[in-house]
Design a protein around this motif. Sequence first.
Motif, mmCIF file in Angstrom:
data_model
loop_
_atom_site.group_PDB
_atom_site.id
_atom_site.type_symbol
_atom_site.label_atom_id
_atom_site.label_comp_id
_atom_site.label_asym_id
_atom_site.label_seq_id
_atom_site.Cartn_x
_atom_site.Cartn_y
_atom_site.Cartn_z
ATOM 1 N N ILE A 232 -4.237 0.279 0.608
ATOM 2 C CA ILE A 232 -2.881 0.780 0.764
ATOM 3 C C ILE A 232 -2.949 2.280 0.582
ATOM 4 N N PRO A 233 -1.964 3.043 1.060
ATOM 5 C CA PRO A 233 -0.736 2.601 1.703
ATOM 6 C C PRO A 233 -0.947 2.214 3.163
ATOM 7 N N VAL A 234 -0.014 1.359 3.631
ATOM 8 C CA VAL A 234 0.129 1.082 5.055
ATOM 9 C C VAL A 234 1.625 1.198 5.370
ATOM 10 N N LEU A 235 1.957 1.955 6.377
ATOM 11 C CA LEU A 235 3.350 2.058 6.816
ATOM 12 C C LEU A 235 3.569 1.045 7.931
ATOM 13 N N GLN A 236 4.497 0.118 7.690
ATOM 14 C CA GLN A 236 4.847 -0.867 8.722
ATOM 15 C C GLN A 236 6.051 -0.351 9.498
ATOM 16 N N ILE A 237 5.899 -0.291 10.822
ATOM 17 C CA ILE A 237 6.942 0.215 11.716
ATOM 18 C C ILE A 237 7.291 -0.949 12.643
#
Lengths: 204, 204
Positions: B56-61
């Motif tokens: 992480i982090p992962v940005l979910q779009i």
Amino acid sequence: MDDLTLHEDPRSGNCYKIRLTAALLGKPLACKQYDIMQGETRTPEFLRDVNANGRIPVLQIGDRFLPESNAACWYLAEGSPLIPGEAFDRADMLRWMFFEQYNHEPNIATLRFWLQFVGEANLSPFQESQIMAKRAGGEDALAVMDEHLAGRDWFVGDSVTLADIALYAYTHVCEAGGFRLQDYPAICRWLIRVSGLPGYVRMS
Amino acid sequence: MDDLTLHEDPRSGNCYKIRLTAALLGKPLACKQYDIMQGETRTPEFLRDVNANGRIPVLQIGDRFLPESNAACWYLAEGSPLIPGEAFDRADMLRWMFFEQYNHEPNIATLRFWLQFVGEANLSPFQESQIMAKRAGGEDALAVMDEHLAGRDWFVGDSVTLADIALYAYTHVCEAGGFRLQDYPAICRWLIRVSGLPGYVRMS
């Protein structure tokens, strides 16, 4: 357009990324060479005039200096198809370029440098103690790449981008660091794809 | 616009960069929390659905996933004043973001993680053997930053950019890793400048 000069050591994959980007784009690039083994990027003049961080490559644009290989590739490629036009893909390309600098280069490039240029017999005990961790970290990075490439031709979208160039530089010479390319079949197919691009140039 | 969800561990400065960017831009961001100390980012589900790199982090779009903190910040900030309008400055901002991931984070963030969260008594002999090198590398990075900031308010141009946000995240908590902020007066002034920005949020 301002004159472009690459401050480089030709043995460095980070420098090669910039030369390959310029070649694929057909942009002329002058080169000024330094020998990092002789400390030529740590002189007072280099630190004052070129890069306070004491590292190459640095892309000189007129009288301005841009360190960090992937930032230099970005500068050269803005407005070209090497940077995707769609917002998510553009960020996803940067994602692989940050992966390259964090997970790939410190393991794979460093082992190549130690084994091919410093020589295993000349490593310090501290360097020797890091070999196993860097081997494992590099293999993890190659496995992530191989899995990603298993169902696709390029890292992002349907054509070559800076993500491919950044990751190609040290991957295609990783066997000099003791990694086995034959363990990563999707990577092997992708390496051939990159080397067949119009304008491709070899590493010195 | 697609819904935004940050997959994060709130103790991570890399996650904080993304929350700070979203806050400065006034963009709403849902959060899903993981405990990296409990291996929650290494489960088969996480590796399959969120990030094959196990981080992480992962940005979910929407239904797409974007790993790498600085790539996520870039995605959020495109079209805003947090990314400079001039081509050299834009590349120079990326230069500092790559510097952050290569020279700063692996030294300063890692020592903070080891000393504040793992605990010095629980470090492996291999981790212990790296402390001195990471201390020296982190001090070098802070010195480069301090010298750069001595004559200017922000890393690039005349206003805050993602370069400041990326470097702020682990610098402002570096004393938890044993670094001494008082040795870097220009950094101290810059930290106050960042924390006074409209919309600023603190790290959890």
